[in-house]
Scaffold this motif. Structure first.
Motif, PDB file in Angstrom:
ATOM      1  N   ASN A 106      30.017  25.458  33.368  1.00 21.70           N
ATOM      2  CA  ASN A 106      29.382  26.172  32.264  1.00 21.70           C
ATOM      3  C   ASN A 106      28.506  27.310  32.766  1.00 21.70           C
ATOM      4  N   ALA A 107      27.852  27.111  33.913  1.00 17.21           N
ATOM      5  CA  ALA A 107      27.072  28.202  34.504  1.00 17.21           C
ATOM      6  C   ALA A 107      27.985  29.360  34.881  1.00 17.21           C
ATOM      7  N   ARG A 108      29.130  29.053  35.466  1.00 19.22           N
ATOM      8  CA  ARG A 108      30.093  30.110  35.806  1.00 19.22           C
ATOM      9  C   ARG A 108      30.583  30.818  34.542  1.00 19.22           C
ATOM     10  N   ALA A 109      30.744  30.054  33.465  1.00 17.62           N
ATOM     11  CA  ALA A 109      31.216  30.644  32.216  1.00 17.62           C
ATOM     12  C   ALA A 109      30.189  31.611  31.636  1.00 17.62           C
ATOM     13  N   VAL A 110      28.911  31.255  31.701  1.00 18.59           N
ATOM     14  CA  VAL A 110      27.868  32.169  31.235  1.00 18.59           C
ATOM     15  C   VAL A 110      27.901  33.446  32.064  1.00 18.59           C
ATOM     16  N   TYR A 111      28.032  33.291  33.382  1.00 17.53           N
ATOM     17  CA  TYR A 111      28.128  34.452  34.267  1.00 17.53           C
ATOM     18  C   TYR A 111      29.308  35.337  33.849  1.00 17.53           C
ATOM     19  N   GLN A 112      30.465  34.721  33.659  1.00 16.12           N
ATOM     20  CA  GLN A 112      31.657  35.483  33.300  1.00 16.12           C
ATOM     21  C   GLN A 112      31.497  36.171  31.953  1.00 16.12           C
ATOM     22  N   ASN A 113      30.872  35.489  31.007  1.00 18.40           N
ATOM     23  CA  ASN A 113      30.720  36.041  29.664  1.00 18.40           C
ATOM     24  C   ASN A 113      29.921  37.341  29.672  1.00 18.40           C
ATOM     25  N   TYR A 114      28.922  37.402  30.533  1.00 22.25           N
ATOM     26  CA  TYR A 114      28.054  38.579  30.563  1.00 22.25           C
ATOM     27  C   TYR A 114      28.429  39.583  31.651  1.00 22.25           C
ATOM     28  N   VAL A 115      28.841  39.092  32.816  1.00 29.94           N
ATOM     29  CA  VAL A 115      28.983  39.958  33.985  1.00 29.94           C
ATOM     30  C   VAL A 115      30.440  40.174  34.372  1.00 29.94           C
ATOM     31  N   GLY A 116      31.317  39.240  34.027  1.00 27.70           N
ATOM     32  CA  GLY A 116      32.717  39.356  34.417  1.00 27.70           C
ATOM     33  C   GLY A 116      32.989  38.717  35.761  1.00 27.70           C
ATOM     34  N   TRP A 117      34.212  38.927  36.276  1.00 28.83           N
ATOM     35  CA  TRP A 117      34.647  38.212  37.480  1.00 28.83           C
ATOM     36  C   TRP A 117      34.025  38.768  38.757  1.00 28.83           C
ATOM     37  N   PHE A 118      33.632  40.036  38.792  1.00 26.53           N
ATOM     38  CA  PHE A 118      33.165  40.651  40.033  1.00 26.53           C
ATOM     39  C   PHE A 118      31.703  40.292  40.282  1.00 26.53           C
ATOM     40  N   ASP A 119      31.414  39.786  41.487  1.00 31.08           N
ATOM     41  CA  ASP A 119      30.055  39.358  41.818  1.00 31.08           C
ATOM     42  C   ASP A 119      29.211  40.449  42.469  1.00 31.08           C
ATOM     43  N   GLY A 120      29.761  41.656  42.578  1.00 34.54           N
ATOM     44  CA  GLY A 120      29.007  42.765  43.154  1.00 34.54           C
ATOM     45  C   GLY A 120      29.167  42.935  44.643  1.00 34.54           C
ATOM     46  N   ASN A 121      29.766  41.964  45.318  1.00 33.80           N
ATOM     47  CA  ASN A 121      29.949  42.031  46.769  1.00 33.80           C
ATOM     48  C   ASN A 121      31.190  42.865  47.081  1.00 33.80           C
ATOM     49  N   PRO A 122      31.045  43.968  47.849  1.00 33.51           N
ATOM     50  CA  PRO A 122      32.215  44.806  48.142  1.00 33.51           C
ATOM     51  C   PRO A 122      33.374  44.048  48.781  1.00 33.51           C
ATOM     52  N   ALA A 123      33.075  42.989  49.540  1.00 35.06           N
ATOM     53  CA  ALA A 123      34.151  42.221  50.169  1.00 35.06           C
ATOM     54  C   ALA A 123      35.059  41.582  49.128  1.00 35.06           C
ATOM     55  N   ASN A 124      34.547  41.394  47.920  1.00 38.98           N
ATOM     56  CA  ASN A 124      35.326  40.772  46.856  1.00 38.98           C
ATOM     57  C   ASN A 124      35.887  41.788  45.865  1.00 38.98           C
ATOM     58  N   LEU A 125      35.763  43.068  46.193  1.00 38.37           N
ATOM     59  CA  LEU A 125      36.233  44.109  45.292  1.00 38.37           C
ATOM     60  C   LEU A 125      37.756  44.200  45.264  1.00 38.37           C
ATOM     61  N   ASP A 126      38.381  44.003  46.423  1.00 38.52           N
ATOM     62  CA  ASP A 126      39.841  44.114  46.522  1.00 38.52           C
ATOM     63  C   ASP A 126      40.317  43.162  47.613  1.00 38.52           C
ATOM     64  N   THR A 127      40.231  41.873  47.351  1.00 38.32           N
ATOM     65  CA  THR A 127      40.532  40.869  48.360  1.00 38.32           C
ATOM     66  C   THR A 127      42.032  40.785  48.623  1.00 38.32           C
ATOM     67  N   LEU A 128      42.365  40.232  49.770  1.00 44.29           N
ATOM     68  CA  LEU A 128      43.765  39.998  50.101  1.00 44.29           C
ATOM     69  C   LEU A 128      44.351  38.925  49.194  1.00 44.29           C
ATOM     70  N   PRO A 129      45.656  38.975  48.902  1.00 43.32           N
ATOM     71  CA  PRO A 129      46.292  37.857  48.202  1.00 43.32           C
ATOM     72  C   PRO A 129      46.077  36.567  48.972  1.00 43.32           C
ATOM     73  N   ARG A 130      45.944  35.462  48.270  1.00 46.20           N
ATOM     74  CA  ARG A 130      45.524  34.224  48.928  1.00 46.20           C
ATOM     75  C   ARG A 130      46.502  33.746  49.998  1.00 46.20           C
TER      76      ARG A 130
END
Length: 681
Positions: free
Chosen positions: A441-465
C-alpha cells in the motif's frame, strides 16, 4: 488513405506479398476470423495439472521459528471475532456445488483441515483468519437481514421486503449463487426476488446474478436492479483490455493451481477462494449518481451512498435507517485492503478511501451493526464506530507517512521497508495485512502521486531483466557460484536475498535445475511465513510453476458470454487495437466496416500509422471490406466459441468486398493465450 485504384493496383502487382491472381477460399477467410480471439478474463479456469503438494512441504527451521515468534506478537487468544463470525448461524452447508458437466466448482469440506493451532508451514495470524473465514452458512444478522457466507469469495445479503427478498450482491458464478439462494429458501421459506443491489463493479459481486434471477424474469416482473454510477461500464470492461494478463495473475493471487493443504492454499484473506463458473450480469434499472440517494425498495427504506474510486471505480454503500444497519460494501472489511492488487488494477486513492469512511462515521454514526460484502458483521454502536475509525486511520496513516517519506527523498522500496503502523493500529486484527499489506500500500501511494520513476538516473533506462541477469551472473563468477552463494543465504534463513540472487540465475539460465529448485524452495519458505493470503499464494504458485511450468491452457472465455453481452462494442474494439501487431501493421492501410444488424450500429475500423482506429459511424463507402453480423455472432468470435460452420454457413455473418483485405486485416491481430511464463523468461 490511398485511393481505391492505387490500392488495387498494388494488390495486383503483388507488392504486398500476394501473388497475382490469388483466389482465397471462404475457408481461409473463416480461419482468419476464428483467429480473432482477443478476450480473456475471469472466466472458468482450466483444471490444474495434478500435483501432490504445492511445494517441497519441508518447513525450514528459520521459517518455523519466524512463525512462532510472529504469533507471540499478537493476542491470538482473542475470541470476539470468532463469536461474531459464528453469531446468528441458522444452518451450515455441506457437500459440493457442481457445474453442468459435473465438475466441482465449490467444495464445502475443502478447507476442513484448517483447525486447531497453526502448523509450522503457516503464519499463525493468517491461520487465524483462515479459521474465521471457514465459518460458512446462512446467518441472521438482525431481524429481516440475513447473510450467506462461505459459498464463494464474497457474501450474499438478503433483506426481507414486503413481497420478497432484496438481494445484495450475487457472488462470482451462477452455480454458487443458485446454490446459495436454494439453501436460503430451504431454511427461510420460498420467496421471490423483489430487488437486486450490486454494491460494486468487481466480478465476485455481480457474476452470479443469473443464478439469483433470470434476465427474463427480472424484466417481466420489473424487478429493480440498483447499482452505482458507472457500474455496467466498469463491470463489463475491467478485464476486456487486459484480460490475458489480469486473468493469469489472478490465478496466482488466488492460488487456483495450488492444492488446499497446510503447505498449499489455506485462504485468500478476503474469503476462502473464488468459484470459477458461469458468469453473468443484470443491467441496472436504478443508477445512484449522487453522493446520497434515498430509495424505498419493496417497502424497505434505503439511504444509498456513492463511494466511487474507493475499493472499486464504481462502489455503493447503503444505510437502513429503520434498522440502524450499515452495509459498507467493500469499503470496510476485516483486513487491510489493497490500494494496489496483485492481479493488476488501477491504483486506489488512500486519501479518498479514508475520507469516505470518515463520512460514514458522521452520516451513519447511529449504526448498531455494520455488515459488508465479505467477512462477518460487527455489532454494537461503540464497536461499530471503533471499527470504522481504525479502518479510516490505517489508510490515512499509510497515505500521510508515505508522502512524508517521499518528500524526504526516500525511494519506494525504502519506504515499504521502513513504514510501520503505530501500536494503536498494528495490533488490530481487522486491519492486519491478510489481503492488502502495508508494504504494497505504501508503494501504491507512491505510484499514485509520483509514478514508477524513483528519480535515480540508474533507473531511468535500465537493461531488460534477462540481459541484466546474464551480466550479473557472469560478474559473480558464473551460475554455480551464484547458486552456492544462494545456498549459503538459504541456510542462514535469508530467503528474500536467496530469491533475489536466484531470480538473476534463473533468468540468465532458465534450464538450470539446481537454481530453479533452490529458488522454488526459497519461495516455499517465503510463502510459509507470509501473513497475507495473497502473498502466500503468489510465492507458492511461483514455486509450483518453477517445478511444473505454466498452465497448458488459459481461461475459458465462453463462461463470460452472459456478462459480455452487455459490454459496449467499443470496448472490444479497444481490445482489438491493443492486440494489433504494430510492427506487422507498419505501412498497411486497410479500412473495414462492421455493421451490426440486430443493434442498428455500425463502426468503421481503419489502419493508419500502425494504429487501429475505430469510429461509430455509418458504413464507409470507400471501405475495402464489410462484415455484416449480429452482436451475438461477434461475441462468439471474441470468446472463441464460433466455429467454421458459423462463419461459412450461418445467417449471422456476411462479408462483402475484398476477402484478401479481410484476411490481411485479421491476420494482423495477436491472440493472447494467457499462459505466459512469470518466474522464467
Amino acid at each position: 488513405m490511398r485511393s481505391k485504384a492505387k490500392y488495387r493496383a498494388k494488390n495486383r502487382t503483388g507488392r504486398r506479398g500476394f501473388p497475382v491472381g490469388l483466389v482465397l477460399s471462404a475457408a481461409v477467410l473463416a480461419a482468419a476470423l476464428l483467429s480473432l480471439l482477443l478476450l480473456a478474463g475471469c472466466g472458468r479456469n482450466q483444471p490444474a495439472e495434478p500435483a501432490a503438494v504445492s511445494g517441497s512441504a519441508q518447513v525450514e527451521a528459520a521459517s518455523a521459528k519466524s512463525n512462532q515468534q510472529f504469533g507471540q506478537t499478537l493476542d491470538l487468544a482473542q475470541t470476539q471475532d470468532f463469536e461474531d463470525a459464528a453469531r446468528g448461524l441458522i444452518a451450515r452447508p455441506s457437500g459440493k456445488i457442481l457445474d453442468a458437466d459435473g465438475s466441482t466448482l465449490w467444495d464445502f469440506e475443502r478447507f476442513d483441515f484448517v483447525k486447531g493451532d497453526a502448523p509450522a508451514s503457516t503464519n499463525p495470524s493468517l491461520w487465524r483468519q483462515a479459521k474465521l473465514n471457514n465459518y460458512a452458512g446462512l446467518f441472521k444478522v438482525m431481524d429481516g437481514v440475513y447473510q450467506l457466507r462461505g459459498f464463494d469469495l464474497a457474501n450474499i445479503t438478503l433483506i426481507d421486503g414486503n413481497t420478497g427478498w432484496i438481494v445484495v450482491d450475487t457472488l462470482t458464478s451462477r452455480e454458487t449463487a443458485a446454490a446459495a439462494m436454494a439453501f436460503a429458501r430451504k431454511h427461510l421459506g420460498e420467496k421471490p426476488v423483489s430487488a437486486v443491489i450490486f454494491t460494486h463493479s468487481h466480478i465476485d459481486h455481480f457474476g452470479g446474478a443469473l443464478g439469483v434471477i433470470s434476465g427474463e424474469e427480472a424484466a417481466q416482473r420489473k424487478v429493480p436492479v440498483v447499482a452505482p454510477e458507472g457500474f455496467l461500464e466498469e463491470a463489463t470492461s475491467e478485464n476486456v483490455l487486459l484480460g490475458p494478463s489480469m486473468g493469469r495473475r489472478a490465478a496466482w493471487m488466488y492460488g487456483t493451481r495450488l492444492p488446499a493443504s497446510a503447505t498449499g492454499v489455506i485462504d485468500d484473506g478476503l474469503g476462502k477462494s473464488v468459484a470459477l463458473g458461469a458468469v453473468g450480469i443484470l443491467p441496472p434499472t436504478e443508477i445512484v449518481s449522487t453522493t446520497t440517494r434515498e430509495m424505498t425498495l419493496d417497502g424497505v427504506k434505503f439511504v444509498f451512498y456513492n463511494a466511487p474510486g474507493s475499493e472499486a471505480p464504481a462502489e455503493l454503500a447503503f444505510y437502513l435507517p429503520q434498522k440502524k444497519a450499515l452495509c459498507a460494501a467493500e469499503v470496510l472489511t476485516h483486513t487491510l485492503h489493497n490500494l494496489y492488487t496483485l492481479r493488476g488494477a488501477k491504483v486506489r486513492d488512500a486519501l479518498r478511501w479514508s475520507g469516505y469512511i470518515d463520512d460514514f462515521t458522521q452520516r451513519f454514526g447511529e449504526s448498531e451493526v455494520v455488515f459488508a460484502s465479505h467477512h462477518w458483521p460487527v455489532w454494537g454502536n461503540a464497536r461499530v464506530i471503533g471499527y470504522m475509525k481504525k479502518q479510516r486511520d490505517v489508510f490515512r496513516y499509510i497515505h500521510d507517512q508515505t508522502i512524508r517519506m517521499v518528500n524526504a527523498g526516500m525511494k519506494p522500496d525504502q519506504i515499504a521497508d521502513t513504514l510501520k503502523l503505530p501500536k494503536s493500529l498494528e495490533g488490530t486484527f481487522s486491519i492486519r495485512g491478510y489481503y492488502g499489506t502495508v508494504r504494497h500500500n505504501a508503494r501504491a501511494v507512491y505510484q499514485n502521486y509520483v509514478g514508477w520513476f524513483d528519480g535515480n538516473p540508474a533507473n531511468l533506462d535500465t537493461l531488460p531483466r534477462t540481459d541484466a541477469a546474464k551480466r550479473y551472473v557472469e560478474l559473480m563468477g558464473g551460475i554455480d557460484k551464484v547458486v552456492a552463494a544462494a545456498q549459503g543465504a538459504f541456510d542462514r534463513g535469508e530467503y528474500r536475498w536467496t530469491a533475489e540472487l536466484l531470480n538473476h540465475a534463473v533468468f540468465a539460465q532458465p534450464e538450470h535445475k539446481a537454481a530453479k529448485e533452490l529458488l522454488a524452495r526459497s519461495y516455499d519458505q517465503l510463502g510459509y511465513v507470509a501473513e497475507s493470503g495473497s502473498w502466500r499464494n503468489v510465492y507458492l504458485t511461483g514455486a509450483f510453476e518453477l517445478r511444473n511450468g505454466p498452465p497448458a491452457k488459459g481461461l475459458d472465455r465462453t463462461a463470460l458470454r452472459d456478462m459480455l453481452a452487455w459490454t459496449p462494442v467499443e470496448r472490444f474494439l479497444d481490445a482489438m487495437a491493443a492486440s494489433l501487431d504494430g510492427p506487422g501493421a507498419e505501412g498497411k492501410e486497410i479500412k473495414v466496416n462492421l455493421v451490426f444488424t440486430d443493434i442498428n450500429e455500425s463502426y468503421v475500423l481503419w489502419l493508419e500509422n500502425a494504429v487501429l482506429h475505430h469510429r461509430k459511424a455509418a458504413a464507409a463507402g470507400d471501405a475495402d471490406a464489410t462484415l455484416t453480423l449480429t452482436k451475438p455472432m461477434f461475441l462468439k468470435m471474441m470468446t472463441g466459441s464460433a466455429n467454421v460452420k458459423d462463419l461459412l454457413f450461418g445467417d449471422e455473418l456476411k462479408t462483402s468486398g475484398s476477402k484478401v483485405d479481410l484476411v490481411r486485416f485479421f491476420s494482423l491481430f495477436e491472440k493472447a493465450k494467457g499462459v505466459f511464463p512469470i518466474v522464467t523468461p
